[in-house]
Scaffold this active site. Structure first.
Site, mmCIF file in Angstrom:
data_model
loop_
_atom_site.group_PDB
_atom_site.id
_atom_site.type_symbol
_atom_site.label_atom_id
_atom_site.label_comp_id
_atom_site.label_asym_id
_atom_site.label_seq_id
_atom_site.Cartn_x
_atom_site.Cartn_y
_atom_site.Cartn_z
ATOM 1 N N ASP A 201 9.476 -9.435 6.288
ATOM 2 C CA ASP A 201 9.500 -9.820 4.874
ATOM 3 C C ASP A 201 10.717 -10.669 4.516
ATOM 4 O O ASP A 201 10.608 -11.589 3.695
ATOM 5 C CB ASP A 201 9.395 -8.588 3.962
ATOM 6 C CG ASP A 201 10.437 -7.515 4.260
ATOM 7 O OD1 ASP A 201 11.295 -7.723 5.135
ATOM 8 O OD2 ASP A 201 10.379 -6.449 3.615
ATOM 9 N N THR A 202 11.864 -10.404 5.137
ATOM 10 C CA THR A 202 13.027 -11.239 4.845
ATOM 11 C C THR A 202 12.838 -12.650 5.377
ATOM 12 O O THR A 202 13.299 -13.621 4.772
ATOM 13 C CB THR A 202 14.303 -10.618 5.431
ATOM 14 O OG1 THR A 202 14.402 -9.256 5.013
ATOM 15 C CG2 THR A 202 15.538 -11.362 4.970
ATOM 16 N N THR A 224 15.443 -3.546 -2.008
ATOM 17 C CA THR A 224 15.881 -2.262 -1.473
ATOM 18 C C THR A 224 17.064 -2.466 -0.540
ATOM 19 O O THR A 224 18.024 -1.702 -0.541
ATOM 20 C CB THR A 224 14.720 -1.577 -0.730
ATOM 21 O OG1 THR A 224 13.626 -1.401 -1.629
ATOM 22 C CG2 THR A 224 15.140 -0.236 -0.170
#
Length: 453
Positions: A201-202, A224
């Site tokens: 996701d990053t 998060t």
């Protein structure tokens, strides 16, 4: 995550069911001309498949206790400095290397029976298409990839007694994998291409950062976790990089996401969840007002202190940390949340200054993407703490970067820079630039003293 049988696991079947429900809802709304879809997840986690391509149990969740003690055991096989030189990855107890080693020691029959390892986006792609793959950005988070050749480090696997047969050849994001299976079509009414995107996701979020080619800026993918770093053409594993434990993760086009994992808004989210269990929902607007009215710089925490990593009792952990470091104990909600946000902004400054010193040049702009962009207090604190221009947005960077990779895979967009230009033209970017920050400079020395304790 779901806790059962003594561990935290991914709720894999529920997630896959929700993906199919999404496809069914598209069809019900008359949307059938879908050009592609792509899957990203957080890093490191995986499933082991047997000879019948069935999972050998539920995938472990990265915050589980499975890997307790595994890091030291791995270093006994491969020295820490050598491991960093080989993989370029920051040492985090949940990295895939430590999970697999822990499984080898605690549940050896699982690894003996495994034919294939699929990292989570690759697993979901397999469930959608029947095509097994190992996407580069996700594979780079495992700490098992050779950072220079961008292929599996077979010698390292041998040192750790990990079966080489389970590791598939690496593929690049930005290409089409295949189409949804006949079974998925029968169940959902949708037949569509599935693209290989930055499965981490990053990696997807960084693809959506609206920076210009050649721009010297740091970025923070803020959610998060806070992933703070720069984009490089080649990895850095020298002594300076090793000393500050920056990680060399894979990005789109073979680029390197040279970054630091900072605990991020996890602590904030855990405190909010804890409070809401007792009182019901609390709006962010109410919390922001309480934070703004709480005393400034009353206390700090190191967001990356090990005590804050695991779930549960986060308010108690913060108060204990403050007591043990000789600080006053936060009592009100506003005091607790202000402590978290001010500490996080100070940790950003610490990480940026380390990065600038190692790179040998200044980073006058910090581009922030992700859900943390919505926290205007955190963005303002970050600008004041770091003394840098903070450009915040887009919020849904991971989804947008996922879409950018699909557009490249389908030929609609030529490359990453065209994609980033489209992002810049499509979403609001909020500018936080402050002049009055003297008090933050004075307090930063206190924060540094805390890190040295």
């Amino acid at each position: 995550p779901v806790k059962a049988f003594g561990h935290y696991y991914w709720d894999l079947l529920r997630l896959f069911s929700e993906m199919k429900t999404g496809l069914i809802n598209l069809r019900r709304e008359g949307i059938t001309d879908v050009a592609a879809m792509g899957v990203d997840t957080w890093g490191v986690d995986f499933a082991l498949l047997d000879a019948y391509d069935k999972p050998l149990g539920n995938p472990f969740y990265y915050r589980d206790s499975l890997t307790d003690g595994a890091m030291e055991a791995v270093y006994a096989c491969v020295p820490k400095r050598e491991l960093y030189d080989r993989t370029g990855i920051q040492f985090m107890k949940f990295n895939t290397i430590f999970q697999l080693y822990a499984i080898r020691k605690q549940y050896p029959a699982m690894l003996d029976a495994a034919k294939t390892m699929l990292l989570m986006p690759d697993l979901l792609n397999f469930m959608l298409t029947g095509v097994k793959s190992a996407e580069y950005s996700m594979a780079s988070t495992t700490q098992l990839l050779d950072v220079r050749t961008q292929t599996w480090d077979r010698e390292l696997l041998s040192h750790l007694d990990l079966p080489q047969r389970i590791f598939l050849p690496i593929i690049r994001p930005g290409q089409l994998l295949g189409e949804t299976t006949d079974a998925i079509q029968a169940e959902t009414g949708m037949k569509l291409p599935v693209a290989s995107v930055c499965g981490h996701d990053t990696g997807s979020a960084v693809l959506a950062i609206p920076m210009e080619k050649g721009e010297r800026c740091a970025y923070i993918s803020c959610g998060t976790w806070s992933l703070l770093g720069v984009e490089l053409d080649a990895p850095r594993t020298d002594d300076a990089a090793y000393a500050i434990e920056y990680t060399n993760e894979g990005g789109f086009g073979g680029s390197i996401r040279f970054l630091k994992n900072i605990m991020g808004l996890w602590i904030y989210q855990e405190v909010k969840r804890e409070l809401e269990k007792a009182t019901g929902a609390i709006s962010y607007a109410v919390l922001d007002a309480e934070i703004a009215s709480a005393p400034a710089f009353a206390r700090f925490i190191d967001p990356d202190a090990p005590c804050f990593f695991e779930k549960g009792h986060m308010i108690e952990k913060i108060r204990s940390y403050c007591l043990e470091t000789g600080q006053s104990i936060p009592e009100t909600r506003g005091e607790i949340f202000r402590c978290i946000l001010e500490s996080l902004a100070m940790k950003y400054r610490y990480a940026v200054e380390q990065l600038e010193k190692m790179l040998g040049y200044q980073l006058p702009v910090i581009r922030v993407v992700g859900g943390g962009c919505k926290d205007q207090l955190l963005m303002d604190y970050t600008a004041r703490a770091t003394g840098r221009r903070v450009m915040a947005g887009p919020v849904e960077a991971t989804a947008i970067g996922n879409i950018c990779a699909q557009l490249i895979a389908t030929g609609e967009v030529s490359d990453v820079w065209q994609a980033r230009a489209i992002v810049a033209d499509s979403f609001e970017i909020k500018d936080y630039t402050v002049a009055d920050r003297a008090e933050w400079d004075d307090q930063y020395a206190r924060f540094l003293n805390l890190l040295e304790q």
